[in-house]
Motif scaffolding. Structure first.
Motif, PDB file in Angstrom:
ATOM      1  N   THR A  14       0.813  -1.207   0.000  1.00  0.00           N
ATOM      2  CA  THR A  14       0.000   0.000   0.000  1.00  0.00           C
ATOM      3  C   THR A  14       0.853   1.266   0.000  1.00  0.00           C
ATOM      4  O   THR A  14       0.435   2.285  -0.488  1.00  0.00           O
ATOM      5  N   GLU A  15       2.013   1.188   0.567  1.00  0.00           N
ATOM      6  CA  GLU A  15       2.806   2.409   0.674  1.00  0.00           C
ATOM      7  C   GLU A  15       4.032   2.305  -0.231  1.00  0.00           C
ATOM      8  O   GLU A  15       5.151   2.481   0.186  1.00  0.00           O
ATOM      9  N   GLU A  16       3.749   2.003  -1.463  1.00  0.00           N
ATOM     10  CA  GLU A  16       4.743   1.695  -2.475  1.00  0.00           C
ATOM     11  C   GLU A  16       6.015   2.542  -2.380  1.00  0.00           C
ATOM     12  O   GLU A  16       7.109   2.021  -2.252  1.00  0.00           O
ATOM     13  N   ASN A  17       5.877   3.855  -2.413  1.00  0.00           N
ATOM     14  CA  ASN A  17       7.059   4.703  -2.564  1.00  0.00           C
ATOM     15  C   ASN A  17       7.562   5.308  -1.255  1.00  0.00           C
ATOM     16  O   ASN A  17       8.411   6.165  -1.250  1.00  0.00           O
ATOM     17  N   GLN A  18       7.002   4.834  -0.202  1.00  0.00           N
ATOM     18  CA  GLN A  18       7.440   5.440   1.069  1.00  0.00           C
ATOM     19  C   GLN A  18       8.632   4.703   1.641  1.00  0.00           C
ATOM     20  O   GLN A  18       8.681   3.481   1.640  1.00  0.00           O
ATOM     21  N   THR A  19       9.578   5.423   2.100  1.00  0.00           N
ATOM     22  CA  THR A  19      10.723   4.781   2.721  1.00  0.00           C
ATOM     23  C   THR A  19      10.365   4.394   4.150  1.00  0.00           C
ATOM     24  O   THR A  19       9.348   4.831   4.693  1.00  0.00           O
ATOM     25  N   LEU A  20      11.251   3.621   4.742  1.00  0.00           N
ATOM     26  CA  LEU A  20      11.017   3.171   6.115  1.00  0.00           C
ATOM     27  C   LEU A  20      10.866   4.352   7.061  1.00  0.00           C
ATOM     28  O   LEU A  20      10.022   4.370   7.951  1.00  0.00           O
ATOM     29  N   ARG A  21      11.697   5.364   6.833  1.00  0.00           N
ATOM     30  CA  ARG A  21      11.641   6.550   7.696  1.00  0.00           C
ATOM     31  C   ARG A  21      10.269   7.182   7.698  1.00  0.00           C
ATOM     32  O   ARG A  21       9.740   7.551   8.744  1.00  0.00           O
ATOM     33  N   GLU A  22       9.710   7.294   6.493  1.00  0.00           N
ATOM     34  CA  GLU A  22       8.406   7.937   6.405  1.00  0.00           C
ATOM     35  C   GLU A  22       7.357   7.103   7.131  1.00  0.00           C
ATOM     36  O   GLU A  22       6.470   7.625   7.778  1.00  0.00           O
ATOM     37  N   LYS A  23       7.538   5.797   7.020  1.00  0.00           N
ATOM     38  CA  LYS A  23       6.585   4.920   7.701  1.00  0.00           C
ATOM     39  C   LYS A  23       6.694   5.094   9.211  1.00  0.00           C
ATOM     40  O   LYS A  23       5.688   5.122   9.915  1.00  0.00           O
TER      41      LYS A  23
END
Lengths: 709, 244
Positions: free
Chosen positions: A633-642
């Motif tokens: 679902t969060e294809e382009n998000q990096t771990l940090r953003e998550k």
């Protein structure tokens, strides 16, 4: 072909390791000997006739059993059947260096004296009569400059000659004066010498050591009436000379040395290398010495990040490409478990660790530079009063500084402390000094939660918290569990030196390699175990079918394709999350969630913390795996953003605090047990630090929440 | 350096500290108050004034330690006491208890010159090889053999002067200004510390210079031959030196 075993022995700062490097080149390894807790490096020279093995022993001032290093060096020479001793002597301190030489003579082993840094000495106005010195010491004397490789050939030639020819012991016998000699003679007849000691040492040597109050000799000779006999002799010597026998003997030895030096060395200029004095006027200055120290430390951390940054990005990108390649080229239908293992377990786990290699190499290089230049000794000098206030000595700061690199060598570096109490305390608190392996955690979290202009300050703060806790707890431990008086601080301040690049690189490589090996073995293994823990047991078939049915409903429904896709991804995500909750790791994570929730942690952090028990850096790899679940679902998000999406900055701070303080990695525990000689201390470290981490994170989170953060 | 005079009671305190250290290694104010039969408060006061005179190192909750000057002073007081007692018991054949009590009172007031002569007199009598001195009723000691007694007076001078080198200086390393050199006269440290220093070349008659103090005033860095050694103030204070 003949094996020749050679030991390199000398005072600290005499330039032993430069001689060792110039003799053996890069062909060296850390020798591993049972029971030996000090690094003994091993290197070899091989030619057509000989196979020379050289052991680099720790630097010592005497063969007295005072620090562990002295005991180890002496036992090593005697038990490892050394054929030739290479005694490295710093000409500008020849008196003190010869003190060790004379003690080594007592071991009855062929010896070569290596006058190191003879170029500096000669340019400083020393003129040495090598021949005379050689005949007075009854051993070959070789002129050398270790940093430039001068003298290596002559040293090898002398080793071969001594090992080949018939060596006769012509060492001068020092006359300790009538009072001592009479006692030696009388004890010679009456002393009971157990066979295993008699085989190793001569009777005269044993008696001299006893009269010198050598602790380990005392222990070994605690037989029959020996101690009564010894005490009677010591009393007699005391009443005759008014001094302790140990002092009388060392004075006799010093007197003898003065004679040798007077005959063979002409000291016209007695001034020490002036550059050192000038540098110390600034670096050890009463007013600016401390600010300079803290400034240098801050610069060091800044450097590690700014220089390391680009390299990290490259490695990250490299692993990304690799993971992507496997992802696209490996059909999800064939061997899905193995595919998942490779992508999530192996590449994800190890990649997440190797990414921080640039930082760690830079840090180790900086520490090697501090040690190599001699600044580390100034650090001990500057910091002694503070360390003393907290029940330790200035030298304890060195293991702690090494601890910034890795806690494992830090715990090994406590060997330079000559009091067991100080050693144990330093070992217990050293893990509080934030090691390089914890850096990945901060490097992941800080940029995710804190504005760019306070990132460096935030990192500095975390490090400072670790140091402050280490200091507080060494005081507390010193007053409670490890009661006793701290050994006093006596340390040589070596002149500042320009370290050789080769030496620096060898040091950096040795330590970085240790980290890499850990990444390659233990962390890989742990990553796989954790992957398995998160994969098994798999969801029951009924559950899987339930999600499958939901998907079928969505596909069949009459809505836009985009909406369909999003709904299906939602279901996928739910399924994977349910799968994780069902797995071993998820169950453990859930089980420890209630106590962790008081710190603001959820079960995902709990799962990552389980990984961190094995090795701190696994925490990051672990979070990556835990969050890769939501990847769909969060294809382009990096771990940090998550992370930033899921947690508040306060929780982020608590995660870092917990990672900083909580139990060290498995490797630290193993080393602590090995170095302290007991698993008891490793267990104490484990339980103590984990409870402390929990309590402090709890307080910070609860107070922070109360204050509205 | 001018010898500073101590009051009688301070001398008693110093002597007590010395005796307790010799006996137990560590001194606590309580031990002193027990030994001298005084209150803890007066002990604290006395300790403060001894610390001001740099005879002891004293800070609350730390063990009390004698500085090198304090140690020498204590030994000197004790020596006076013992000399007087010996004189009373051995030369004048006085009862032991009276001798001890009298010595206790006299030790604080007796001038050095009289004491030294008494010392010589005792040693002279004790060491006379022929044992030809005898106590003769009504006329005191007399030498009954006036010939062949050369050796006794020779040996005597040696014994008396033996300690004088240590007594000549009342400086410790800490009294030497930064940048100045001095000669080591005596080390008064405990065993293992002393051994380590000796291994590093700090022995009697070694020339040592004071290089600098650490930013926080402790430790001190000294130079011997060509090497610099850092050691704590507490230990440096126990190294007696004379200016070179």
């Amino acid at each position: 072909m003949k094996d020749i075993r050679v030991a390199l022995v000398g005072n600290p700062n005499a330039g032993k390791s430069t001689i060792f490097n110039s003799l053996t080149g890069a062909k060296q390894k850390i020798a591993n000997y049972p029971g030996v807790t000090v690094d003994i490096k091993e290197g070899g020279i091989r030619n057509k006739d000989f196979n020379i093995v050289i052991y680099d022993l720790p630097g010592i001032y005497s063969l007295f059993s005072q620090s562990e290093e002295e005991v180890i060096a002496r036992d090593f020479i005697v038990t490892e059947k050394i054929d030739v001793i290479l005694n490295v002597i710093d000409v500008s301190n020849i008196d003190r260096n010869l003190n060790l030489t004379l003690q080594l003579m007592d071991l009855n082993i062929p010896m070569v004296a290596i006058l190191n840094m003879s170029d500096i000495a000669e340019s400083n106005g020393y003129s040495i009569d090598y021949q005379k010195l050689s005949s007075m010491l009854a051993m070959p004397v070789v002129k050398a400059v270790g940093s430039k490789g001068i003298g290596s050939q002559n040293i090898v030639a002398e080793i071969e000659r001594l090992a080949n020819g018939e060596w006769v012991n012509n060492y001068p016998r020092i006359d300790y004066g009538k009072d001592i000699e009479t006692e030696i003679e009388s004890m010679c007849d009456k002393l009971v010498v157990p066979a295993e000691i008699g085989n190793k040492y001569s009777k005269r040597y044993i008696i001299v050591k006893l009269l010198e109050d050598d602790e380990s000799m005392h222990e070994m000779m605690y037989v029959g009436k020996n101690i009564d006999l010894l005490n009677r002799s010591k009393d007699k010597i005391h009443s005759l000379t008014g001094d302790d026998s140990a002092i009388v003997i060392s004075y006799a030895r010093h007197g003898y040395i003065t004679g040798i030096v007077r005959e063979s060395v002409d000291k016209r200029v007695i001034d020490r290398i002036n550059v050192s004095d000038k540098l110390d006027k600034v670096l050890a200055n009463r007013v600016i010495g401390l600010p300079i120290f803290f400034g240098l430390m801050y610069l060091l951390f800044q450097m590690v990040f700014t220089v390391g940054g680009p390299f990290m990005e490259w490695i990250e990108a490299g692993f990304g490409i690799l993971s992507e390649a496997v992802h696209t080229n490996w059909n999800p239908e064939t061997l899905p478990l193995l595919r998942s293992l490779l992508i999530d377990g192996v590449i994800g786990g190890v990649g997440g660790v190797i990414v921080f290699l640039p930082n760690i190499i830079l840090l180790f290089f900086a520490i090697a530079l501090l040690e190599g230049t001699g600044y580390m000794a100034r650090v001990a000098f500057i910091m002694d009063k503070i360390m003393n206030k907290f029940g330790l000595q200035g030298k304890s700061i060195i293991p702690m500084l090494v601890g910034f690199g890795c806690t494992v060598p830090a715990i090994m570096a406590t060997r330079t402390l000559d009091s067991r109490r100080d050693r144990l305390i330093t070992m217990m608190v050293a893990p509080l000094v934030s090691c390089g392996a914890r850096l990945p955690i901060y490097a992941l979290i800080i940029p995710a939660f804190f504005a760019e202009d306070i990132q460096a300050a935030m990192l500095f703060l975390i490090y400072i918290i670790g140091i402050v806790l280490a200091i507080i707890f060494s005081k507390i431990l010193g007053l409670t569990i490890f009661k006793g008086e701290a050994r006093t601080f006596i340390m040589e301040m070596p002149p500042y030196r320009m370290p050789t690049l080769k030496g620096l690189l060898i040091h950096t490589w040795d330590r970085s390699y240790m980290y890499l090996r850990k990444a390659g073995t233990m962390i890989l293994a742990v990553s796989i175990v954790i992957w398995a823990m998160m994969t098994f047991p798999a969801l029951p078939v009924a559950e899987v079918e339930k999600y499958e049915a939901e998907r079928t409903v969505v596909v069949a429904s009459n809505i836009l394709d985009e909406e369909k896709e999003s709904l299906i991804l939602d279901i996928d995500n739910k399924e994977l999350e349910a799968g994780l909750v069902h797995s071993v790791a998820g169950r453990i994570g859930k089980a420890i969630e209630p106590p962790l929730s008081l710190l603001g942690f959820d079960w995902k952090i709990g799962v990552a913390l389980i990984g961190a028990f094995a090795a701190k850096e696994v925490f990051v790899a672990q979070l990556g795996i835990v969050y890769s679940i939501g990847e769909a679902t969060e294809e382009n998000q990096t771990l940090r953003e998550k992370l930033a999406y899921n947690y508040s900055p306060l929780v982020a701070l608590c995660i870092m605090l917990f990672a900083l303080i909580s139990t060290p990695c498995v490797a630290t525990m193993v080393v602590t047990a090995k170095e302290s000689g007991s698993w008891k201390y490793a267990a104490l470290q484990l339980v103590g630090l984990t409870s402390l981490a929990y309590i402090i994170s709890l307080i910070v989170y609860q107070v922070g929440t109360f204050l509205g953060y | 350096m001018k010898e500073e005079h101590l009051t009688q009671s301070l001398e008693d305190y110093l002597e007590a500290i010395y005796m307790i250290i010799k006996d137990k290694k560590v001194v606590k104010p309580k031990d002193i108050s027990l030994m001298l039969n005084v209150s803890q408060a007066s002990v604290t006061g006395a300790l403060r004034s001894l610390a001001v005179k740099k005879l002891i190192l004293y800070s609350p909750y730390e063990p009390i330690e004698l500085t090198s000057i304090g140690l020498r002073k204590a030994r000197e007081i004790l020596r006076r006491h013992e000399l007087l007692r010996t004189f009373f018991t051995k030369v004048l054949l006085i009862d032991h208890q009276i001798a001890d009590e009298t010595a206790c009172k006299m030790e604080h007031v007796i001038p050095k010159v009289i004491l030294e002569r008494l010392a010589k007199y005792i040693e002279y009598i004790e060491n006379c090889e022929n044992k030809s001195f005898e106590w003769i009723e009504k006329s005191g000691y007399k030498c009954i053999d006036r010939e062949g007694c050369e050796e006794c007076s020779m040996g005597l001078d040696n014994t008396v002067t033996k300690d004088s080198d240590a007594c000549e200086s009342s400086l410790s390393l800490l009294d030497i200004p930064v940048g100045k050199s001095c000669r080591v006269v005596e080390l008064n440290l405990d065993g293992s510390t002393q051994k380590r220093l000796v291994d590093m070349g700090i022995i009697k008659d070694a020339i040592v210079s004071v290089e600098r103090y650490a930013p926080l005033g402790d430790p001190i860095e000294i130079k011997i031959n060509n090497s610099c050694i850092a050691l704590r103030i507490k230990d440096a204070g126990k190294i007696s030196v004379v200016l070179a």
